[in-house]
Design a protein around this motif. Structure first.
Motif, PDB file in Angstrom:
ATOM      1  N   MET A 177       0.852  -1.199   0.000  1.00 51.05           N
ATOM      2  CA  MET A 177       0.000   0.000   0.000  1.00 51.05           C
ATOM      3  C   MET A 177       0.885   1.246   0.000  1.00 51.05           C
ATOM      4  SD  MET A 177      -2.957   1.137   2.712  1.00 51.05           S
ATOM      5  CE  MET A 177      -1.846   1.135   4.102  1.00 51.05           C
ATOM      6  N   ILE A 178       0.673   2.122  -0.960  1.00 46.92           N
ATOM      7  CA  ILE A 178       1.447   3.358  -1.058  1.00 46.92           C
ATOM      8  C   ILE A 178       0.494   4.546  -1.085  1.00 46.92           C
ATOM      9  CG2 ILE A 178       3.083   4.673  -2.417  1.00 46.92           C
ATOM     10  CD1 ILE A 178       4.132   2.063  -3.562  1.00 46.92           C
ATOM     11  N   MET A 179       0.603   5.383  -0.080  1.00 50.17           N
ATOM     12  CA  MET A 179      -0.189   6.612  -0.045  1.00 50.17           C
ATOM     13  C   MET A 179       0.686   7.751  -0.562  1.00 50.17           C
ATOM     14  SD  MET A 179      -1.910   6.414   3.745  1.00 50.17           S
ATOM     15  CE  MET A 179      -2.512   4.871   4.419  1.00 50.17           C
ATOM     16  N   ASP A 180       0.090   8.676  -1.286  1.00 49.03           N
ATOM     17  CA  ASP A 180       0.859   9.829  -1.725  1.00 49.03           C
ATOM     18  C   ASP A 180       0.331  11.101  -1.068  1.00 49.03           C
ATOM     19  OD1 ASP A 180      -1.325  10.858  -3.264  1.00 49.03           O
ATOM     20  OD2 ASP A 180      -0.790   9.509  -4.894  1.00 49.03           O
ATOM     21  N   ILE A 181       1.111  12.162  -1.193  1.00 47.97           N
ATOM     22  CA  ILE A 181       0.789  13.418  -0.519  1.00 47.97           C
ATOM     23  C   ILE A 181      -0.538  13.985  -1.015  1.00 47.97           C
ATOM     24  CG2 ILE A 181       1.534  15.811  -0.160  1.00 47.97           C
ATOM     25  CD1 ILE A 181       4.407  14.808  -0.306  1.00 47.97           C
ATOM     26  N   LYS A 182      -0.788  13.851  -2.318  1.00 43.66           N
ATOM     27  CA  LYS A 182      -2.028  14.398  -2.885  1.00 43.66           C
ATOM     28  C   LYS A 182      -3.247  13.712  -2.264  1.00 43.66           C
ATOM     29  CE  LYS A 182      -2.405  16.972  -5.748  1.00 43.66           C
ATOM     30  NZ  LYS A 182      -2.587  18.448  -5.681  1.00 43.66           N
ATOM     31  N   GLN A 183      -3.162  12.385  -2.111  1.00 43.69           N
ATOM     32  CA  GLN A 183      -4.271  11.656  -1.494  1.00 43.69           C
ATOM     33  C   GLN A 183      -4.504  12.119  -0.051  1.00 43.69           C
ATOM     34  OE1 GLN A 183      -2.878   7.627  -1.942  1.00 43.69           O
ATOM     35  NE2 GLN A 183      -4.196   7.233  -3.719  1.00 43.69           N
ATOM     36  N   LEU A 184      -3.427  12.239   0.706  1.00 43.10           N
ATOM     37  CA  LEU A 184      -3.554  12.648   2.103  1.00 43.10           C
ATOM     38  C   LEU A 184      -4.063  14.078   2.215  1.00 43.10           C
ATOM     39  CD1 LEU A 184      -0.335  11.091   3.702  1.00 43.10           C
ATOM     40  CD2 LEU A 184      -2.673  10.208   3.732  1.00 43.10           C
ATOM     41  N   THR A 185      -3.622  14.940   1.302  1.00 44.74           N
ATOM     42  CA  THR A 185      -4.080  16.334   1.319  1.00 44.74           C
ATOM     43  C   THR A 185      -5.580  16.411   1.058  1.00 44.74           C
ATOM     44  OG1 THR A 185      -1.924  17.118   0.541  1.00 44.74           O
ATOM     45  CG2 THR A 185      -3.798  18.608   0.262  1.00 44.74           C
ATOM     46  N   CYS A 186      -6.046  15.648   0.074  1.00 41.23           N
ATOM     47  CA  CYS A 186      -7.480  15.610  -0.230  1.00 41.23           C
ATOM     48  C   CYS A 186      -8.264  15.034   0.951  1.00 41.23           C
ATOM     49  CB  CYS A 186      -7.745  14.791  -1.484  1.00 41.23           C
ATOM     50  SG  CYS A 186      -7.170  15.558  -3.011  1.00 41.23           S
TER      51      CYS A 186
ATOM     52  N   ALA B 100     -12.082  15.038  -9.014  1.00 44.30           N
ATOM     53  CA  ALA B 100     -10.684  14.670  -8.759  1.00 44.30           C
ATOM     54  C   ALA B 100     -10.479  14.337  -7.280  1.00 44.30           C
ATOM     55  CB  ALA B 100      -9.758  15.800  -9.179  1.00 44.30           C
ATOM     56  N   VAL B 101     -11.091  15.156  -6.425  1.00 40.32           N
ATOM     57  CA  VAL B 101     -10.978  14.899  -4.983  1.00 40.32           C
ATOM     58  C   VAL B 101     -11.627  13.567  -4.648  1.00 40.32           C
ATOM     59  CG1 VAL B 101     -11.616  15.701  -2.675  1.00 40.32           C
ATOM     60  CG2 VAL B 101     -10.903  17.356  -4.408  1.00 40.32           C
ATOM     61  N   SER B 102     -12.805  13.341  -5.218  1.00 44.69           N
ATOM     62  CA  SER B 102     -13.522  12.092  -4.976  1.00 44.69           C
ATOM     63  C   SER B 102     -12.702  10.891  -5.465  1.00 44.69           C
ATOM     64  CB  SER B 102     -14.876  12.120  -5.692  1.00 44.69           C
ATOM     65  OG  SER B 102     -15.590  10.924  -5.471  1.00 44.69           O
ATOM     66  N   HIS B 103     -12.015  11.074  -6.590  1.00 40.25           N
ATOM     67  CA  HIS B 103     -11.182  10.002  -7.147  1.00 40.25           C
ATOM     68  C   HIS B 103     -10.037   9.644  -6.184  1.00 40.25           C
ATOM     69  CE1 HIS B 103      -9.032   7.618 -10.116  1.00 40.25           C
ATOM     70  NE2 HIS B 103      -7.945   8.338  -9.877  1.00 40.25           N
ATOM     71  N   HIS B 104      -9.391  10.669  -5.615  1.00 41.62           N
ATOM     72  CA  HIS B 104      -8.284  10.426  -4.681  1.00 41.62           C
ATOM     73  C   HIS B 104      -8.778   9.730  -3.409  1.00 41.62           C
ATOM     74  CE1 HIS B 104      -5.008  12.286  -6.813  1.00 41.62           C
ATOM     75  NE2 HIS B 104      -5.662  13.434  -6.964  1.00 41.62           N
ATOM     76  N   ILE B 105      -9.934  10.142  -2.922  1.00 40.53           N
ATOM     77  CA  ILE B 105     -10.491   9.511  -1.721  1.00 40.53           C
ATOM     78  C   ILE B 105     -10.833   8.050  -2.012  1.00 40.53           C
ATOM     79  CG2 ILE B 105     -12.391   9.510  -0.063  1.00 40.53           C
ATOM     80  CD1 ILE B 105     -10.439  11.790   0.351  1.00 40.53           C
ATOM     81  N   GLY B 106     -11.416   7.796  -3.209  1.00 41.77           N
ATOM     82  CA  GLY B 106     -11.764   6.431  -3.584  1.00 41.77           C
ATOM     83  C   GLY B 106     -10.541   5.532  -3.686  1.00 41.77           C
ATOM     84  N   ASN B 107      -9.461   6.050  -4.291  1.00 45.41           N
ATOM     85  CA  ASN B 107      -8.228   5.275  -4.405  1.00 45.41           C
ATOM     86  C   ASN B 107      -7.630   4.978  -3.028  1.00 45.41           C
ATOM     87  OD1 ASN B 107      -8.329   5.161  -7.173  1.00 45.41           O
ATOM     88  ND2 ASN B 107      -6.943   6.900  -7.501  1.00 45.41           N
TER      89      ASN B 107
ATOM     90  N   GLY C 115      -8.509  -0.549   2.190  1.00 42.37           N
ATOM     91  CA  GLY C 115      -9.422  -1.660   2.306  1.00 42.37           C
ATOM     92  C   GLY C 115     -10.561  -1.404   3.264  1.00 42.37           C
ATOM     93  N   ALA C 116     -10.868  -0.137   3.479  1.00 41.68           N
ATOM     94  CA  ALA C 116     -11.960   0.224   4.390  1.00 41.68           C
ATOM     95  C   ALA C 116     -12.471   1.605   4.017  1.00 41.68           C
ATOM     96  CB  ALA C 116     -11.477   0.225   5.847  1.00 41.68           C
ATOM     97  N   PRO C 117     -13.761   1.860   4.182  1.00 39.95           N
ATOM     98  CA  PRO C 117     -14.294   3.198   3.893  1.00 39.95           C
ATOM     99  C   PRO C 117     -13.786   4.214   4.908  1.00 39.95           C
ATOM    100  CG  PRO C 117     -15.974   1.842   4.926  1.00 39.95           C
ATOM    101  CD  PRO C 117     -14.805   0.929   4.638  1.00 39.95           C
ATOM    102  N   LEU C 118     -13.502   5.413   4.434  1.00 46.10           N
ATOM    103  CA  LEU C 118     -13.010   6.472   5.314  1.00 46.10           C
ATOM    104  C   LEU C 118     -14.118   7.448   5.697  1.00 46.10           C
ATOM    105  CD1 LEU C 118      -9.645   7.193   3.466  1.00 46.10           C
ATOM    106  CD2 LEU C 118      -9.961   5.922   5.599  1.00 46.10           C
TER     107      LEU C 118
END
Length: 318
Positions: free
Chosen positions: A1-10, A33-40, A46-49
Motif C-alpha cells: 500500500m502506497i499513499m501519496d501526498i495528494k491523497q492525504l491532502t485531499c 478529482a478529490v472524490s477520485h483520490h479519496i476512492g483510491n 481496504g476500508a471506507p473512510l
C-alpha cells in the motif's frame, strides 16, 4: 500500500470540511478529482473512510485514525519545506520563550546580548512566569519554547531535562545565622518562611513538593510573586527555599546568606519544553540550542551551581 501526498491532502481537507465540494473549493480542484483520490485511498486501505451523507461526509472509525496520521505527516512536510526555504537565507522571524525568574537570573542578560549579535533579524519575546503559568502559556501558544521546573505530565508537551540544582535555605543571617553548616528540614520548620503559594506553583520549589505541606504551619504568607519573596528576604521578614541562582547577586554582596538543607537534601530539576505538535524550524532550533549553550556556559563558569543533565548522564555511563 502506497499513499501519496495528494491523497492525504485531499483526505484531510474533506475530513476538516466534512463536505466534498467545500474541500474541492479549498484545494482549487475539481470535485471529481478529490472524490477520485479519496476512492483510491479507500481501496488501498481496504476500508471506507467516510460515510456519504445527504449533506456532507462523516468520517468512519478508520477515517478518524487516518486523520491523526495524515495531519501529522502534512504538518511535518510543511515544516520541512519552511526549513529548507530558510536554509538559503538568514535565520529570521518572531519567536517567544517563557522563562522562570531563576533562569532569567542565570541567562537573561547573555540571551538578550546574543540574539542581536548572532541573529539580527530575529525578534525575540521573553515572557517571565512561574512554572505553572509558563505551562499554560505554552499550551495556549503564547510562547513557542519554555523552561520550567518539575512540569506536570502532559502528553501535549515534549520535555527535555536540562539540569538539577540543589535547593538551599536562604535568608538574612539574623534569621538563619552566619553558619555555613547544613540545616535539617526539621530545623527549617521552626523558622519563619516565605514560600510560593501551595499548588501548581509549589512544583517549582523542590522535586518533592509534598514536603512543603509540612512547613505550612510556619508560613504566615504565601505568595505567587517572586519579587514579593525577594523583597521579604531583603527586609528580614523570613527565609525561603531556593537555589543560589535565585538571589545570586544578593548572596555575593552579603545581603543574604545560604545554608544547605539536609535530612532530606533538597533539589529541583529544570526542563526545556515545547508543544508536541509545534512545527520545528531553523529559528526554533537555533533558539533552543542557544539557550542550552548559554546555560552550559554559566554552569561551567561557576556562575550557576548545578549539574547539567549531559554531565549526569555521562557519569552514570562510567
Amino acid at each position: 500500500m502506497i499513499m501519496d501526498i495528494k491523497q492525504l491532502t485531499c483526505f484531510v481537507s474533506v475530513f476538516e470540511h466534512a463536505n466534498l465540494s467545500h474541500a474541492a473549493g479549498h484545494l482549487s480542484m475539481a470535485q471529481s478529482a478529490v472524490s477520485h483520490h479519496i476512492g483510491n485511498l479507500e481501496s488501498q486501505i481496504g476500508a471506507p473512510l467516510f460515510v456519504r451523507m445527504p449533506r456532507g461526509m462523516k468520517p468512519t472509525a478508520a477515517g478518524q485514525r487516518l486523520y491523526q496520521h495524515a495531519h501529522n505527516i502534512l504538518l511535518k512536510i510543511k515544516s520541512a519545506e519552511q526549513d529548507m526555504l530558510r536554509n538559503a537565507v538568514e535565520i529570521a522571524g518572531e519567536i517567544s520563550v517563557g522563562l522562570p525568574y531563576s533562569v532569567i537570573q542565570g541567562i537573561g542578560v547573555p540571551l538578550m546580548k546574543a540574539i542581536p549579535e548572532l541573529y539580527p533579524k530575529v525578534h525575540l519575546s521573553i515572557i517571565e512566569g512561574l512554572s505553572d503559568n509558563t505551562h499554560t502559556s505554552l499550551l495556549s501558544s503564547e510562547v513557542d519554547l519554555a523552561l520550567f521546573y518539575n512540569p506536570q505530565k502532559d502528553r501535549r508537551i515534549t520535555v527535555e531535562p536540562v539540569l538539577t540544582e540543589e535547593v538551599f535555605c536562604i535568608g538574612k543571617t539574623s534569621i538563619i545565622s552566619e553558619s555555613d553548616a547544613p540545616i535539617t528540614f526539621d530545623e527549617l520548620a521552626t523558622l519563619p518562611l516565605l514560600l510560593l503559594r501551595h499548588g501548581a506553583s509549589s512544583r517549582a520549589v523542590i522535586d518533592r513538593p509534598t514536603l512543603l505541606n509540612q512547613l505550612a504551619v510556619n508560613v504566615p504568607l504565601k505568595l505567587n510573586s517572586v519579587s514579593g519573596i525577594t523583597s521579604g528576604l531583603k527586609s528580614g521578614l523570613g527565609c525561603t527555599l531556593a537555589p543560589n541562582i535565585f538571589v545570586r547577586d544578593l548572596l555575593r554582596d552579603g545581603t543574604l546568606h545560604a545554608r544547605p538543607v539536609v535530612k532530606p537534601k533538597l533539589s529541583r530539576r529544570l526542563y526545556l519544553g515545547y508543544r508536541r505538535d509545534y512545527p520545528s524550524n531553523r529559528l526554533f532550533e537555533a533558539l533552543r540550542v542557544l539557550i542550552l549553550e548559554l546555560i552550559s556556559q554559566e554552569v561551567y563558569n561557576g556562575n550557576w551551581e548545578a549539574i547539567l543533565e549531559s554531565d549526569s548522564t555521562a557519569k552514570e555511563r562510567l
